[in-house]
Design a protein around this motif. Structure first.
Motif, PDB file in Angstrom:
ATOM      1  N   THR A  13      -3.765  30.668  -2.411  1.00 35.02           N
ATOM      2  CA  THR A  13      -3.230  30.587  -1.056  1.00 35.02           C
ATOM      3  C   THR A  13      -4.281  31.025  -0.041  1.00 35.02           C
ATOM      4  N   PHE A  14      -4.986  32.112  -0.332  1.00 36.51           N
ATOM      5  CA  PHE A  14      -6.034  32.601   0.573  1.00 36.51           C
ATOM      6  C   PHE A  14      -7.143  31.564   0.733  1.00 36.51           C
ATOM      7  N   SER A  15      -7.444  30.853  -0.353  1.00 37.98           N
ATOM      8  CA  SER A  15      -8.521  29.860  -0.301  1.00 37.98           C
ATOM      9  C   SER A  15      -8.146  28.623   0.521  1.00 37.98           C
ATOM     10  N   GLU A  16      -6.890  28.495   0.899  1.00 34.82           N
ATOM     11  CA  GLU A  16      -6.503  27.384   1.768  1.00 34.82           C
ATOM     12  C   GLU A  16      -6.965  27.619   3.195  1.00 34.82           C
ATOM     13  N   ILE A  17      -6.875  28.856   3.679  1.00 31.00           N
ATOM     14  CA  ILE A  17      -7.164  29.146   5.075  1.00 31.00           C
ATOM     15  C   ILE A  17      -8.556  29.759   5.286  1.00 31.00           C
ATOM     16  N   PHE A  18      -9.022  30.566   4.365  1.00 34.12           N
ATOM     17  CA  PHE A  18     -10.252  31.320   4.604  1.00 34.12           C
ATOM     18  C   PHE A  18     -11.495  30.453   4.811  1.00 34.12           C
ATOM     19  N   PRO A  19     -11.681  29.352   4.088  1.00 34.64           N
ATOM     20  CA  PRO A  19     -12.860  28.519   4.373  1.00 34.64           C
ATOM     21  C   PRO A  19     -12.870  27.972   5.805  1.00 34.64           C
ATOM     22  N   ILE A  20     -11.693  27.684   6.346  1.00 35.77           N
ATOM     23  CA  ILE A  20     -11.629  27.241   7.743  1.00 35.77           C
ATOM     24  C   ILE A  20     -12.087  28.384   8.641  1.00 35.77           C
ATOM     25  N   GLY A  21     -11.651  29.600   8.333  1.00 39.56           N
ATOM     26  CA  GLY A  21     -12.088  30.768   9.091  1.00 39.56           C
ATOM     27  C   GLY A  21     -13.588  30.989   9.011  1.00 39.56           C
ATOM     28  N   LEU A  22     -14.160  30.767   7.832  1.00 40.95           N
ATOM     29  CA  LEU A  22     -15.617  30.892   7.694  1.00 40.95           C
ATOM     30  C   LEU A  22     -16.345  29.868   8.551  1.00 40.95           C
ATOM     31  N   LEU A  23     -15.846  28.644   8.541  1.00 37.78           N
ATOM     32  CA  LEU A  23     -16.472  27.587   9.340  1.00 37.78           C
ATOM     33  C   LEU A  23     -16.374  27.890  10.837  1.00 37.78           C
ATOM     34  N   VAL A  24     -15.195  28.308  11.291  1.00 37.68           N
ATOM     35  CA  VAL A  24     -15.020  28.638  12.707  1.00 37.68           C
ATOM     36  C   VAL A  24     -15.902  29.838  13.069  1.00 37.68           C
ATOM     37  N   SER A  25     -15.999  30.811  12.186  1.00 35.48           N
ATOM     38  CA  SER A  25     -16.843  31.985  12.429  1.00 35.48           C
ATOM     39  C   SER A  25     -18.308  31.593  12.527  1.00 35.48           C
ATOM     40  N   LEU A  26     -18.748  30.722  11.646  1.00 37.58           N
ATOM     41  CA  LEU A  26     -20.133  30.264  11.636  1.00 37.58           C
ATOM     42  C   LEU A  26     -20.474  29.529  12.932  1.00 37.58           C
ATOM     43  N   VAL A  27     -19.635  28.585  13.307  1.00 43.30           N
ATOM     44  CA  VAL A  27     -19.887  27.809  14.533  1.00 43.30           C
ATOM     45  C   VAL A  27     -19.809  28.713  15.761  1.00 43.30           C
ATOM     46  N   SER A  28     -18.802  29.572  15.814  1.00 42.56           N
ATOM     47  CA  SER A  28     -18.631  30.462  16.964  1.00 42.56           C
ATOM     48  C   SER A  28     -19.822  31.408  17.111  1.00 42.56           C
ATOM     49  N   ALA A  29     -20.245  32.002  16.008  1.00 42.15           N
ATOM     50  CA  ALA A  29     -21.378  32.924  16.052  1.00 42.15           C
ATOM     51  C   ALA A  29     -22.662  32.202  16.459  1.00 42.15           C
ATOM     52  N   ALA A  30     -22.846  30.995  15.952  1.00 36.84           N
ATOM     53  CA  ALA A  30     -24.041  30.224  16.299  1.00 36.84           C
ATOM     54  C   ALA A  30     -24.053  29.865  17.790  1.00 36.84           C
ATOM     55  N   LEU A  31     -22.914  29.478  18.313  1.00 32.14           N
ATOM     56  CA  LEU A  31     -22.849  29.101  19.731  1.00 32.14           C
ATOM     57  C   LEU A  31     -22.934  30.314  20.655  1.00 32.14           C
ATOM     58  N   LEU A  32     -22.202  31.347  20.343  1.00 33.31           N
ATOM     59  CA  LEU A  32     -22.074  32.478  21.260  1.00 33.31           C
ATOM     60  C   LEU A  32     -23.233  33.470  21.185  1.00 33.31           C
ATOM     61  N   ARG A  33     -24.132  33.308  20.211  1.00 32.11           N
ATOM     62  CA  ARG A  33     -25.316  34.175  20.194  1.00 32.11           C
ATOM     63  C   ARG A  33     -26.243  33.847  21.355  1.00 32.11           C
ATOM     64  N   ASN A  34     -26.073  32.648  21.901  1.00 26.99           N
ATOM     65  CA  ASN A  34     -26.840  32.242  23.077  1.00 26.99           C
ATOM     66  C   ASN A  34     -26.113  32.747  24.321  1.00 26.99           C
TER      67      ASN A  34
END
Length: 180
Positions: free
Chosen positions: A149-170
């Motif tokens: 069940t956790f593996s259904e949502i957590f990869p989406i969270g990782l992807l959103v975290s990755l994109v957000s961190a990459a964008l907002l570091r600027n």
């Protein structure tokens, strides 16, 4: 920072949990499966986990003076995603407790019927049923069901975290606008 993690993790978790609970309760007799059900679920997860972006931006603009490094931003996003994932797990377990184990069986029966309507052969349907029957005892064990069940949502969270961190570091990306 823990308050930020809990606040935004709970926001994301509540949004995705409400959707999960409503969909399952409204369609308890005919659970949505296949591409449409998956699209609804993952789109809701993506919308809910947009709280990660908002939290990282808030941390950058209000707590850190307009600049945040990638790894702290990513870590914040991962922590928020984990909180949301835990709430998602609790909701799914509540749904199973309310609907009983029959819900998963009904979901599988709907999927078999969907495959039949799509033109699957008798051999393919037999193989699908056998695969589902093998899966049921495994899924009944919480030690396997909870991580699934956790593996259904957590990869989406990782992807959103990755994109957000990459964008907002600027710091020039969506800077805080000061009135004045």
């Amino acid at each position: 920072m823990q308050r930020l993690i809990l606040t935004y993790g709970l926001i994301a978790g509540v949004v995705v949990s409400i959707q999960l609970f409503l969909i399952v309760m409204l369609f308890a007799d005919n659970p949505p499966t296949g591409p449409v059900g998956m699209a609804i679920g993952y789109l809701t997860m993506l919308i809910a986990l947009s709280a990660v972006f908002v939290a990282i931006k808030r941390r950058r603009d209000h707590d850190l003076g307009g600049a945040i490094r990638f790894w702290p931003a990513f870590g914040l996003g991962v922590a928020i995603s984990a909180v949301a994932g835990l709430l998602y797990i609790l909701t799914w377990e509540a749904v199973l407790a309310i609907n009983g184990a029959d819900y998963v069986t009904r979901m599988m029966a709907v999927e078999v019927e969907r495959q039949r309507a799509a033109g699957a052969s008798a051999a393919e349907l037999t193989a699908l049923k056998a695969q589902m029957e093998q899966f049921m005892p495994i899924y009944a064990n919480p030690l396997f069901r909870l991580p699934i069940t956790f593996s259904e949502i957590f990869p989406i969270g990782l992807l959103v975290s990755l994109v957000s961190a990459a964008l907002l570091r600027n710091p020039r990306f969506m800077p805080l606008r000061r009135e004045g």
